[in-house]
Scaffold this motif. Structure first.
Motif, PDB file in Angstrom:
ATOM      1  N   UNK A 103       0.830  -1.204   0.000  1.00  0.00           N
ATOM      2  CA  UNK A 103       0.000   0.000   0.000  1.00  0.00           C
ATOM      3  C   UNK A 103       0.868   1.260   0.000  1.00  0.00           C
ATOM      4  N   UNK A 104       1.931   1.269   0.822  1.00  0.00           N
ATOM      5  CA  UNK A 104       2.841   2.403   0.851  1.00  0.00           C
ATOM      6  C   UNK A 104       3.572   2.554  -0.481  1.00  0.00           C
ATOM      7  N   UNK A 105       3.900   1.414  -1.094  1.00  0.00           N
ATOM      8  CA  UNK A 105       4.564   1.454  -2.400  1.00  0.00           C
ATOM      9  C   UNK A 105       3.669   2.116  -3.441  1.00  0.00           C
ATOM     10  N   UNK A 106       2.376   1.797  -3.403  1.00  0.00           N
ATOM     11  CA  UNK A 106       1.436   2.416  -4.341  1.00  0.00           C
ATOM     12  C   UNK A 106       1.325   3.919  -4.106  1.00  0.00           C
ATOM     13  N   UNK A 107       1.400   4.335  -2.828  1.00  0.00           N
ATOM     14  CA  UNK A 107       1.334   5.768  -2.520  1.00  0.00           C
ATOM     15  C   UNK A 107       2.603   6.475  -2.988  1.00  0.00           C
ATOM     16  N   UNK A 108       3.769   5.820  -2.841  1.00  0.00           N
ATOM     17  CA  UNK A 108       5.020   6.409  -3.313  1.00  0.00           C
ATOM     18  C   UNK A 108       4.986   6.666  -4.815  1.00  0.00           C
ATOM     19  N   UNK A 109       4.181   5.876  -5.522  1.00  0.00           N
ATOM     20  CA  UNK A 109       4.048   6.053  -6.968  1.00  0.00           C
ATOM     21  C   UNK A 109       3.435   7.419  -7.306  1.00  0.00           C
ATOM     22  N   UNK A 110       2.702   7.996  -6.364  1.00  0.00           N
ATOM     23  CA  UNK A 110       2.064   9.287  -6.613  1.00  0.00           C
ATOM     24  C   UNK A 110       3.054  10.439  -6.583  1.00  0.00           C
ATOM     25  N   UNK A 111       4.247  10.194  -6.028  1.00  0.00           N
ATOM     26  CA  UNK A 111       5.241  11.248  -5.944  1.00  0.00           C
ATOM     27  C   UNK A 111       5.614  11.545  -4.499  1.00  0.00           C
ATOM     28  N   UNK A 112       6.766  12.190  -4.325  1.00  0.00           N
ATOM     29  CA  UNK A 112       7.319  12.450  -2.998  1.00  0.00           C
ATOM     30  C   UNK A 112       6.385  13.309  -2.142  1.00  0.00           C
ATOM     31  N   UNK A 113       5.921  14.422  -2.678  1.00  0.00           N
ATOM     32  CA  UNK A 113       5.097  15.342  -1.890  1.00  0.00           C
ATOM     33  C   UNK A 113       3.741  14.741  -1.565  1.00  0.00           C
ATOM     34  N   UNK A 114       3.134  14.074  -2.539  1.00  0.00           N
ATOM     35  CA  UNK A 114       1.819  13.458  -2.305  1.00  0.00           C
ATOM     36  C   UNK A 114       1.912  12.375  -1.238  1.00  0.00           C
TER      37      UNK A 114
END
Length: 343
Positions: free
Chosen positions: A224-235
């Protein structure tokens, strides 16, 4: 209107989940077929019942030696190394949002290779020392690349450029070592560098199997965190993800698997590079592809080994076959990214 929208969203989510299950199940089924083929096929094709009896511990003349000493270690090495290459490569590509950001291109496997070649041609150490040095060098290379790429803030582009530079430098080191080494030592080093399941032995496999069994659940928990990292550093940071800590755990887990797999089989070319894009194309968007990527890696390694053994008059290592597949895709990807302005 709201109910209709929610119904469509839920239907789309169920469809994506169903597709993920079908694709993952199909890849697992193909992996099982290839594992069975690895046990059954060879200079002599043994009956299925004899192979099963041998695996259950019964001693059958000829069959026991061929299956337990040669084919079973070869199959297990391909199974676990393929999964490590596929999943580790997919994690890198997803986390860094770039298909070029994988251990092959970034020089991590080249670091392992340089250490292994140094041990083989200069120090003349045992296979176990070669494996240990290969793992340590892979981890050290990854740490150096990550450290140099941070600067004031972490930069994906900087990491890729530093990784490519590191790979070029380490390839030059490997070439120099082969040039100055004694002639009898060169074939052993070249066999290791080609990436092969030949000569896999059961006593070499426990570190790889244990590492995969430990790291895979950790990476799955962090999906789940990996998928969020895909959105970009700031997001990712705004959504409460500790990006530095999460990225470090993902990198360490992936590099450990890939470095130990490289120590066992050698650097089987382009498996970590190809598995992620193939898995994403099969699974589609919306769900993580790291588990399917691991299964794609298994299928690539086992299929390449079978093709290398039986499709030609001369037997080729698995790394030669995967290299033939991967090189054109790398050229295509570079051309496509250049046209999009991503390079």
């Amino acid at each position: 209107m709201m109910n209709n929208s929610m119904t469509l969203i839920m239907a789309g989510r169920q469809q994506r989940r169903r597709r993920w299950i079908i694709v993952t199940g199909s890849l697992a089924a193909v992996s099982c077929v290839l594992c069975c083929a690895m046990l059954l096929l060879g200079n002599t094709i043994y009956p299925v019942q004899d192979v099963i009896r041998t695996l259950l511990g019964e001693q059958i003349k000829g069959v026991s030696f061929a299956v337990n000493t040669i084919r079973l270690p070869r199959m297990l090495a391909g199974l676990f190394a393929g999964f490590a290459f596929g999943m580790g490569g997919s994690v890198f590509q997803t986390m860094l949002r770039n298909p070029l950001a994988n251990p092959n291109v970034l020089g991590i496997t080249t670091g392992s290779s340089a250490a292994a070649v140094f041990c083989i041609v200069i120090l003349h150490t045992s296979d176990s020392i070669v494996s240990i040095a290969s793992v340590i060098a892979g981890l050290a290379t990854a740490l150096l690349i990550y450290t140099f790429s941070r600067g004031r803030t972490f930069s994906i582009g900087r990491l890729i450029l530093i990784g490519i530079g590191m790979q070029a430098m380490l390839n030059a080191v490997i070439s120099y070592l082969l040039l100055v080494s004694a002639e009898p030592d060169v074939p052993a080093a070249l066999r290791w560098l080609s990436g092969s399941l030949n000569g896999s032995q059961m006593h070499e496999l426990p570190p790889l199997i244990i590492t995969v069994l430990i790291c895979v659940p950790v990476l799955i928990v962090l999906m789940k965190h990996l998928s969020i990292l895909e959105l970009g550093e700031q997001s990712a940071a705004s959504l409460g993800v500790n990006t530095d800590k999460t990225r470090m755990v993902l990198i360490v887990g992936s590099v450990c698997m890939i470095a130990i797999a490289t120590a066992v089989t050698g650097p089987i070319a382009f498996v970590a590079f190809l598995a992620g894009p193939i898995a994403k194309a099969l699974v589609g968007t919306g769900l993580s592809a790291i588990i399917p990527a691991g299964l794609v890696g298994v299928n690539l390694v086992l299929a390449a080994d079978l093709v290398g053994q039986f499709a030609f008059e001369v037997r080729y290592p698995a790394g030669i076959i995967t290299g033939i597949l991967g090189a054109p895709y790398l050229i295509y990807l570079l051309i496509r990214m250049n046209r999009k302005g991503d390079l």
